[in-house]
Design a protein around this motif. Structure first.
Motif, PDB file in Angstrom:
ATOM      1  N   ARG A   1      91.613 -42.082 -45.571  1.00 38.51           N
ATOM      2  CA  ARG A   1      90.468 -42.121 -44.669  1.00 38.51           C
ATOM      3  C   ARG A   1      89.391 -43.006 -45.266  1.00 38.51           C
ATOM      4  O   ARG A   1      89.377 -43.254 -46.461  1.00 38.51           O
ATOM      5  CB  ARG A   1      89.928 -40.715 -44.417  1.00 38.51           C
TER       6      ARG A   1
ATOM      7  N   TYR B   1      93.838 -38.197 -57.083  1.00 38.90           N
ATOM      8  CA  TYR B   1      92.752 -38.307 -56.105  1.00 38.90           C
ATOM      9  C   TYR B   1      91.862 -39.486 -56.473  1.00 38.90           C
ATOM     10  O   TYR B   1      91.454 -39.647 -57.615  1.00 38.90           O
ATOM     11  CB  TYR B   1      91.943 -37.017 -56.119  1.00 38.90           C
ATOM     12  N   LYS B   2      91.541 -40.307 -55.482  1.00 39.51           N
ATOM     13  CA  LYS B   2      90.615 -41.416 -55.677  1.00 39.51           C
ATOM     14  C   LYS B   2      89.603 -41.438 -54.542  1.00 39.51           C
ATOM     15  O   LYS B   2      89.951 -41.202 -53.380  1.00 39.51           O
ATOM     16  CB  LYS B   2      91.363 -42.768 -55.695  1.00 39.51           C
ATOM     17  N   TYR B   3      88.381 -41.705 -54.886  1.00 43.32           N
ATOM     18  CA  TYR B   3      87.321 -41.876 -53.878  1.00 43.32           C
ATOM     19  C   TYR B   3      86.479 -43.021 -54.395  1.00 43.32           C
ATOM     20  O   TYR B   3      85.651 -42.835 -55.271  1.00 43.32           O
ATOM     21  CB  TYR B   3      86.512 -40.585 -53.749  1.00 43.32           C
TER      22      TYR B   3
ATOM     23  N   PHE C   1      83.958 -46.328 -53.903  1.00 44.09           N
ATOM     24  CA  PHE C   1      82.940 -46.979 -53.086  1.00 44.09           C
ATOM     25  C   PHE C   1      83.057 -48.495 -53.196  1.00 44.09           C
ATOM     26  O   PHE C   1      83.433 -49.033 -54.242  1.00 44.09           O
ATOM     27  CB  PHE C   1      81.549 -46.559 -53.530  1.00 44.09           C
TER      28      PHE C   1
ATOM     29  N   TYR D   1      78.402 -38.301 -59.569  1.00 41.76           N
ATOM     30  CA  TYR D   1      78.559 -39.753 -59.572  1.00 41.76           C
ATOM     31  C   TYR D   1      77.489 -40.381 -60.446  1.00 41.76           C
ATOM     32  O   TYR D   1      76.401 -39.829 -60.633  1.00 41.76           O
ATOM     33  CB  TYR D   1      78.374 -40.330 -58.173  1.00 41.76           C
TER      34      TYR D   1
ATOM     35  N   GLY E   1      77.708 -49.551 -56.104  1.00 36.67           N
ATOM     36  CA  GLY E   1      78.087 -48.321 -55.448  1.00 36.67           C
ATOM     37  C   GLY E   1      78.273 -47.201 -56.460  1.00 36.67           C
ATOM     38  O   GLY E   1      78.436 -47.442 -57.654  1.00 36.67           O
ATOM     39  N   PRO E   2      78.235 -45.967 -55.996  1.00 37.98           N
ATOM     40  CA  PRO E   2      78.447 -44.827 -56.897  1.00 37.98           C
ATOM     41  C   PRO E   2      79.850 -44.846 -57.499  1.00 37.98           C
ATOM     42  O   PRO E   2      80.810 -45.261 -56.865  1.00 37.98           O
ATOM     43  CB  PRO E   2      78.267 -43.617 -55.976  1.00 37.98           C
TER      44      PRO E   2
ATOM     45  N   LEU F   1      82.598 -42.261 -59.345  1.00 41.09           N
ATOM     46  CA  LEU F   1      82.886 -40.845 -59.552  1.00 41.09           C
ATOM     47  C   LEU F   1      83.064 -40.538 -61.041  1.00 41.09           C
ATOM     48  O   LEU F   1      83.842 -41.205 -61.729  1.00 41.09           O
ATOM     49  CB  LEU F   1      84.155 -40.465 -58.784  1.00 41.09           C
TER      50      LEU F   1
ATOM     51  N   ARG G   1      85.042 -34.300 -60.427  1.00 43.48           N
ATOM     52  CA  ARG G   1      85.134 -33.575 -59.159  1.00 43.48           C
ATOM     53  C   ARG G   1      85.593 -32.152 -59.438  1.00 43.48           C
ATOM     54  O   ARG G   1      86.536 -31.940 -60.206  1.00 43.48           O
ATOM     55  CB  ARG G   1      86.130 -34.267 -58.234  1.00 43.48           C
TER      56      ARG G   1
ATOM     57  N   ASP H   1      89.402 -33.438 -61.376  1.00 44.26           N
ATOM     58  CA  ASP H   1      89.479 -34.857 -61.669  1.00 44.26           C
ATOM     59  C   ASP H   1      88.302 -35.232 -62.560  1.00 44.26           C
ATOM     60  O   ASP H   1      87.181 -35.319 -62.088  1.00 44.26           O
ATOM     61  CB  ASP H   1      89.468 -35.692 -60.393  1.00 44.26           C
TER      62      ASP H   1
ATOM     63  N   TRP I   1      89.141 -30.452 -48.188  1.00 46.33           N
ATOM     64  CA  TRP I   1      89.985 -31.199 -47.260  1.00 46.33           C
ATOM     65  C   TRP I   1      91.097 -30.310 -46.728  1.00 46.33           C
ATOM     66  O   TRP I   1      91.825 -29.690 -47.469  1.00 46.33           O
ATOM     67  CB  TRP I   1      90.580 -32.405 -47.988  1.00 46.33           C
TER      68      TRP I   1
ATOM     69  N   GLN J   1      81.211 -36.155 -47.676  1.00 49.57           N
ATOM     70  CA  GLN J   1      80.382 -35.776 -48.805  1.00 49.57           C
ATOM     71  C   GLN J   1      78.910 -35.869 -48.428  1.00 49.57           C
ATOM     72  O   GLN J   1      78.479 -36.832 -47.811  1.00 49.57           O
ATOM     73  CB  GLN J   1      80.687 -36.673 -50.004  1.00 49.57           C
TER      74      GLN J   1
END
Lengths: 112, 117
Positions: free
Chosen positions: A31, A98-100, A102, B35, B42-43, B45, B48, B56, B98, B106
């Motif tokens: 997504r 898991y990767k998010y 930006f 972050y 950009g931020p 990570l 988590r 993570d 999720w 977020q």
């Protein structure tokens, strides 16, 4: 490695004009998100795009997703000064690790 | 509904000193993120959490950074000792877990701006 690139990095446009911000990513994604950040402020969620061909619109902003091209666009229609901000896309990848991630951000300045 | 709360908003310290940041997520949000955001970027990570478990932390520099989320609600991020390069904005975000096609959007706090002299 998941990489997310945006272009342009900087955009100065006149009020009333249309423009598009592009977000390319390097691997398959679950997504894609678009955020807005005003100077000195935190990030505000704009859109979440979940599937190929998804299109979301809110006011003068419209976001779309093409998962085959690994591309999302944020289209600005008839820009107004209040839209001046930095826009980030973020890509989520949850298969395996898991990767998010930006994107680099696009700093938009709308000139009156 | 209250948003994500962070404190302090600003912190100035000398290098080699310790510093801690606190985050209170949105009520009911299982997932919490920390972050780092450098100026003009950009931020990125750092860590988590799903409830109290760090699921993570691969991007957390563990030699000087640590984090905890006791009881699966509030969280603290600590740096000891701080270095000049740690100057940045530290953002906390939270989301619901999720599930299928639901979007784990977020929600970000205002951030803590750290300056290391």
């Amino acid at each position: 490695e998941l990489k997310v690139e945006q272009n342009p990095l900087f955009l100065s446009m006149q009020e009333g004009k249309n423009y598009t911000i592009y977000c390319n990513y390097s691997t398959t994604s679950d997504r894609l998100y678009w955020y807005r950040q005003d100077p000195g402020k935190s990030l505000e969620s704009l859109f979440v795009l979940l599937s190929n061909g998804a299109v979301k619109q809110e006011g003068r902003l419209m976001a779309s997703l093409d998962t085959k091209a690994r591309l999302s666009t944020l289209h600005i229609t008839a820009a107004v000064h209040d839209l001046s901000a930095t826009y980030f896309c973020a890509v989520a990848h949850t298969s395996g690790t898991y990767k998010y991630i930006f994107g680099t951000g696009t700093r938009l300045k709308v000139l009156a | 509904e209250a948003g994500v709360v962070q404190s302090p908003r600003y912190k100035i310290i000398e290098k080699k000193q310790p510093v801690a940041f606190w985050c209170n997520p949105i009520s009911g949000h299982n997932t919490l993120y920390w972050y780092l955001q450098n100026l003009g970027q950009g931020p990125e990570l750092l860590i988590r959490y799903e409830n109290e478990e760090a699921v993570d932390d691969s991007q957390l520099p563990k030699d000087r950074f640590s984090a905890e989320r006791l009881k699966g609600v509030d969280s603290t991020l600590k740096i000891q000792p701080a270095e000049l390069g740690d100057s940045a904005v530290y953002l906390c975000a939270s989301s619901q877990r999720w599930q299928g096609n639901s979007a784990d959007t977020q929600y970000f706090g205002p951030g803590t701006r750290l300056t290391v002299l």
